[in-house]
Design a protein around this motif. Structure first.
Motif, short mmCIF file in Angstrom:
data_model
loop_
_atom_site.label_atom_id
_atom_site.label_comp_id
_atom_site.label_asym_id
_atom_site.label_seq_id
_atom_site.Cartn_x
_atom_site.Cartn_y
_atom_site.Cartn_z
N UNK A 91 5.99 1.85 -6.78
CA UNK A 91 7.37 2.28 -6.71
C UNK A 91 7.83 2.78 -8.06
N UNK A 92 8.58 3.88 -8.08
CA UNK A 92 9.03 4.43 -9.36
C UNK A 92 10.30 5.25 -9.16
N UNK A 93 11.05 5.39 -10.26
CA UNK A 93 12.27 6.15 -10.24
C UNK A 93 12.02 7.62 -10.51
N UNK A 94 12.88 8.48 -9.95
CA UNK A 94 12.75 9.93 -10.12
C UNK A 94 14.12 10.54 -10.38
N UNK A 95 14.14 11.78 -10.88
CA UNK A 95 15.37 12.49 -11.16
C UNK A 95 15.87 13.27 -9.96
N UNK B 87 0.78 -1.23 0.00
CA UNK B 87 0.00 0.00 0.00
C UNK B 87 0.81 1.26 0.00
N UNK B 88 2.12 1.15 0.12
CA UNK B 88 2.98 2.34 0.15
C UNK B 88 3.20 2.91 -1.25
N UNK B 89 3.68 4.16 -1.28
CA UNK B 89 4.29 4.76 -2.46
C UNK B 89 5.74 5.04 -2.11
N UNK B 90 6.66 4.48 -2.90
CA UNK B 90 8.10 4.65 -2.69
C UNK B 90 8.71 5.18 -3.97
N UNK B 91 9.39 6.29 -3.87
CA UNK B 91 10.06 6.89 -5.03
C UNK B 91 11.53 7.04 -4.70
N UNK B 92 12.40 6.77 -5.67
CA UNK B 92 13.84 6.85 -5.43
C UNK B 92 14.56 7.17 -6.73
N UNK B 93 15.80 7.62 -6.60
CA UNK B 93 16.57 8.03 -7.76
C UNK B 93 17.19 6.90 -8.52
#
Length: 476
Positions: free
Chosen positions: A149-153, A129-135
């Motif tokens: 979960x998704x990648x970010x700049x 149920x979380x949202x996790x974003x990372x570089x």
């Protein structure tokens, strides 16, 4: 009565603070709350410098974890490992930022050090149920737990640290249903490589992909992580699966997991984290697991893959849109059309990366290597996904199997997945690899990469060429 929703939309809606659009649906621009992030030494420096320049501090430093994984040497003799000045500065700056901003950092000498997408789940920090974003683009890995979960700049990392939110655009949805069961010798890596081969490197572009079906349900959590991790290679921005009791049992007992009482209460809630029966997806793909063979890549994109029993394709027989890429790939890889894949000799073998370096992967490869030797002329390496995985494998005696077979038993890090450290291919070297990308130069300038499962890498290492793991499994 509300309209049926996909799992992706349910999680996004739970984390939506406000919407900038009235219409909603795919393309909606919104402000999204982010539960957690993981930082590495390579993609975080500019974000921290931006915070300093603006005089800001992280909004929730306890929601972040920093690890060293990309640029570090994995040489087991730390004194022999090489770090250039840039790598040293990046590692030192991450530790400095941790001290200055109150963020926990696992440095090179921490017993919990490892690849970010291996460390986070094994600590119990990834919860349904979380949202996790990372570089890092392979943040899709966390979808195996029912997480967006998704990648970010870098600029997004700075915004996330400062506000614990991101401006986000809702994706279209896609479901990949895999019925049946995988045959012996066939793994989750083969399954996702076949999906990518079928739909292409851009087949899921702009979509959040949900994996479902009997074959997915039968997989263990670590195998599910492999699928979600590599879904980004067909263009998926998010990949996820409905969490089940296997997921809760995996989390239970992890060092940072919720208490047993909280987990049992959460188990009931997490059972609702699934797409509604009548939810509509923008795109549907179906395949049958029984038909999937062990796979290897032949080109310079993960969608340029085939069954190990096949031959290098002739570009003239491919659809017109794929011919130019195939010609370029064959030239780079030094391959001739119609060559049987099992006749392609290798120079290197590598098991590691955030895709396939967990304990179950190491066990799979060890089952093929036991009692066998790496072929003459092949240099073989394994880099466990974390120091914790390395220790657990050593406790089972798996390290001895690899060492006796002729593998180098390395320390943890991204290692030969990418040429950003002292583990790299020389020009022209050909490598059987359990990693996620086979782009030109990915493992070293002029290096040639063939993607496959860890067990298939082990089979190639002892054969000296690409090999069908099923023949070795039968022999053992």
């Amino acid at each position: 009565m509300s309209a049926p929703k996909t799992l992706y939309d349910k999680i996004v809606d739970e984390h939506r603070i406000l919407s900038f659009d009235e219409a909603g649906g795919a393309g909606e621009r919104l402000l999204l709350y982010i539960d957690r992030t993981v930082l590495n030494e390579y993609t975080s420096p500019q974000a921290f410098s931006g915070l300093r320049d603006a005089g800001r501090k992280p909004w929730r430093p306890e929601a972040s974890l920093g690890v060293v994984d990309h640029v570090n040497s994995t040489n087991p003799d730390r004194e022999a490992g090489h770090l250039d000045d840039g790598a040293r500065r990046q590692i030192a700056y991450l530790s400095e930022n941790g001290r200055d901003f109150g963020i926990e950092i696992f440095d090179l000498f921490d017993s919990r050090q490892g690849i970010e997408h291996v460390v986070m789940p094994e600590l119990g920090l990834v919860l349904p149920g979380m949202v996790i974003a990372a570089g890092d683009s392979h943040s899709t890995t966390y979808g195996a737990f029912g997480v967006v979960g998704f990648g970010i700049g870098t600029s997004d990392i700075e915004h996330l640290l400062a506000t614990q939110t991101l401006v986000y655009r809702r994706l279209k949805t896609m479901r990949v249903t895999v019925d049946g069961r995988l045959a012996p010798g066939v793994t989750a890596k083969d399954l996702i490589m076949e999906v990518i081969r079928r739909i292409g490197a851009d087949g899921a572009s702009g979509h959040a992909v949900e994996f479902a079906g009997e074959a997915i349900d039968a997989l263990g959590v670590e195998a599910r992580m492999t699928i979600c991790n590599m879904a980004v290679e067909c263009g998926a921005r998010v990949a996820l699966m409905a969490p089940d009791d296997k997921v809760v049992d995996y989390i239970d007992g992890c060092p940072r997991a919720p208490s047993a009482d909280l987990l049992e209460r959460a188990r009931i809630e997490w059972r609702t984290l699934r797409s509604d029966p009548d939810a509509r997806f923008d795109k549907e793909v179906s395949l049958y697991a029984d038909d999937i063979p062990p796979m290897v890549s032949w080109g310079t994109s993960p969608d340029q893959s085939l069954a190990i029993t096949d031959r290098v394709p002739d570009p003239d027989t491919l659809p017109p849109a794929r011919r130019a890429d195939a010609v370029r790939a064959l030239a780079y890889m030094g391959l001739a059309p119609n060559t049987p894949l099992q006749e392609i000799a290798i120079d290197r073998a590598f098991i590691g990366s955030c895709t396939n370096a967990r304990l179950s992967d190491i066990r799979d490869a060890a089952s093929i290597l036991k009692g066998r030797k790496v072929a003459p002329g092949v240099r073989a390496m394994i880099s466990p996904g974390s120091s914790g995985v390395r220790s657990a494998a050593e406790a089972e005696g798996l390290d001895r199997i690899f060492i006796e077979a002729g593998f180098e038993w390395r320390r943890s890090g991204c290692s030969l997945c990418l040429a950003m450290n002292d583990d790299s291919l020389a020009p022209g070297e050909r490598c059987a690899s359990s990693t996620n990308r086979n782009f030109e130069g990915r493992q070293g300038v002029g290096g040639r990469t063939h993607l496959m499962s860890p067990a298939m890498v082990a089979a190639a290492a002892v054969s000296g060429r690409l090999a069908d793991v099923r023949t070795l499994a039968v022999a053992s």
